[in-house]
Scaffold this motif. Structure first.
Motif, PDB file in Angstrom:
ATOM      1  N   TYR A 200       0.840  -1.189   0.000  1.00 13.53           N
ATOM      2  CA  TYR A 200       0.000   0.000   0.000  1.00 13.53           C
ATOM      3  C   TYR A 200       0.876   1.240   0.000  1.00 13.53           C
ATOM      4  N   THR A 260     -11.197   2.189   1.485  1.00 13.85           N
ATOM      5  CA  THR A 260     -10.739   1.698   0.188  1.00 13.85           C
ATOM      6  C   THR A 260      -9.962   0.402   0.381  1.00 13.85           C
ATOM      7  N   LYS A 265      -7.059   0.300  -3.848  1.00 15.83           N
ATOM      8  CA  LYS A 265      -7.739   1.552  -3.474  1.00 15.83           C
ATOM      9  C   LYS A 265      -9.159   1.659  -4.027  1.00 15.83           C
TER      10      LYS A 265
END
Length: 316
Positions: A200, A260, A265
């Protein structure tokens, strides 16, 4: 207690009861501000205008520079209440604040260190989820106590209304304060941990490609062999087809305030994750904490500005 009852002025201060002292202070305050109605109206007008302008400034600041807004708000949340408590010698709050700060500091240290351990995300989410649930429970208890006071149940236990009301307000404040503070800190920890694991990034593409059998939140395997170490837990698949440990994705959404997918996302539908009606209040409570943040962090600062304006204009 009737504040308008007369006080025997022939008594000394030491001879007055606590209720008589309170009525005497009320009388002195009333005499001091008698005939200042126009000045008070002007002060109320200044307060309302300042509140409106401050709200607009905060909303625009949050919209344009979210990171700096969140950081300053977090510092204000963490520092302003204990400073006020030290000044007023509220030892109970100072003690709970020191305990919370010490434990949270250790948890944050583990979340921010590199390289990150595979068990760290779960440890961090467990701590902040515990704070979240504890704050929720404190808020409910405080609300129940206040409702019982409104219905007069305090008289059944031979207790004065103001004692129960003070107790209820204390529970509500503790719940809201530590709930808001915990959510803001957990959001920072969630971002840092996920970025350190590599699946991420707040902006752009992740630095690692997500394998099929890996949870992007904690970096551990979803399914493990019989002799392999790992986390054995239920999994949850999002609409984007990415799969995570159920505890991890719940921590990511509730504790980390994310809506998300941790990897691609894509927008997460919280209603599907929290389909149990008993869990929906937790989501609503989280939204309430976000809404009242400015009351805890910014209200003292706004009132200080109002006080400064009144002082400059010679208003009392």
């Amino acid at each position: 207690m009737n504040l308008h009852e007369p006080v025997d002025l022939n008594k000394s201060i030491d001879e007055l009861t606590s209720e008589e002292k309170l009525r005497l202070e009320h009388m002195k305050l009333h005499e001091k501000h008698k005939g200042h109605e126009s000045m008070h109206a002007e002060m109320v007008f200044i307060l309302l205008i300042t509140l409106v302008i401050a709200q607009i400034v905060l909303v625009e600041w949050k919209k344009r520079h979210y990171k700096s807004y969140s950081l300053v708000t977090l510092v204000g949340l963490w520092i302003v209440p204990p400073v006020i408590s030290l000044r007023n010698e509220w030892l109970r709050f100072i003690f709970t604040w020191l305990v919370f700060t010490a434990i949270t500091g250790l948890v944050m240290r583990k979340a921010l260190v590199k390289p990150i351990s595979g068990t760290t995300p779960r440890l961090v989410y467990k701590w902040f989820y515990f704070i979240y649930k504890l704050s929720y429970a404190l808020g409910i208890v405080g609300y129940i106590i206040m409702m019982m006071t409104f219905f007069g149940l305090n008289f059944v236990f031979n207790q004065a209304p103001h004692i129960w009301m003070d107790c209820g307000l204390m529970f509500v404040f503790y719940g809201l304060y530590y709930g808001v503070l915990g959510r803001d800190i957990s959001e920072i920890c969630a971002d840092k941990m996920a970025a350190h694991i590599g699946y991420y990034t707040p902006q752009g593409m992740p630095t690692r490609s997500l394998e099929k059998n890996v949870c992007a939140v904690c970096g551990n395997h979803l399914l493990v062999d019989e002799n392999e170490t790992g986390v054995i837990e239920n999994t949850y698949k999002l609409s984007c087809e990415h799969v995570f440990h159920e505890f991890c994705i719940r921590g990511w959404c509730i504790v980390g305030k994310k809506q998300t997918c941790p990897y691609c996302k894509e927008k997460v539908d919280l209603k599907k994750i929290f389909c149990n009606p008993w869990e929906k209040p937790h989501v609503l409570y989280g939204q309430l904490l976000d809404w009242i943040r400015w009351l805890v962090a910014w209200q003292p600062f706004i009132l200080l500005i109002v006080h400064g304006i009144n002082w400059l204009l010679g208003l009392e």
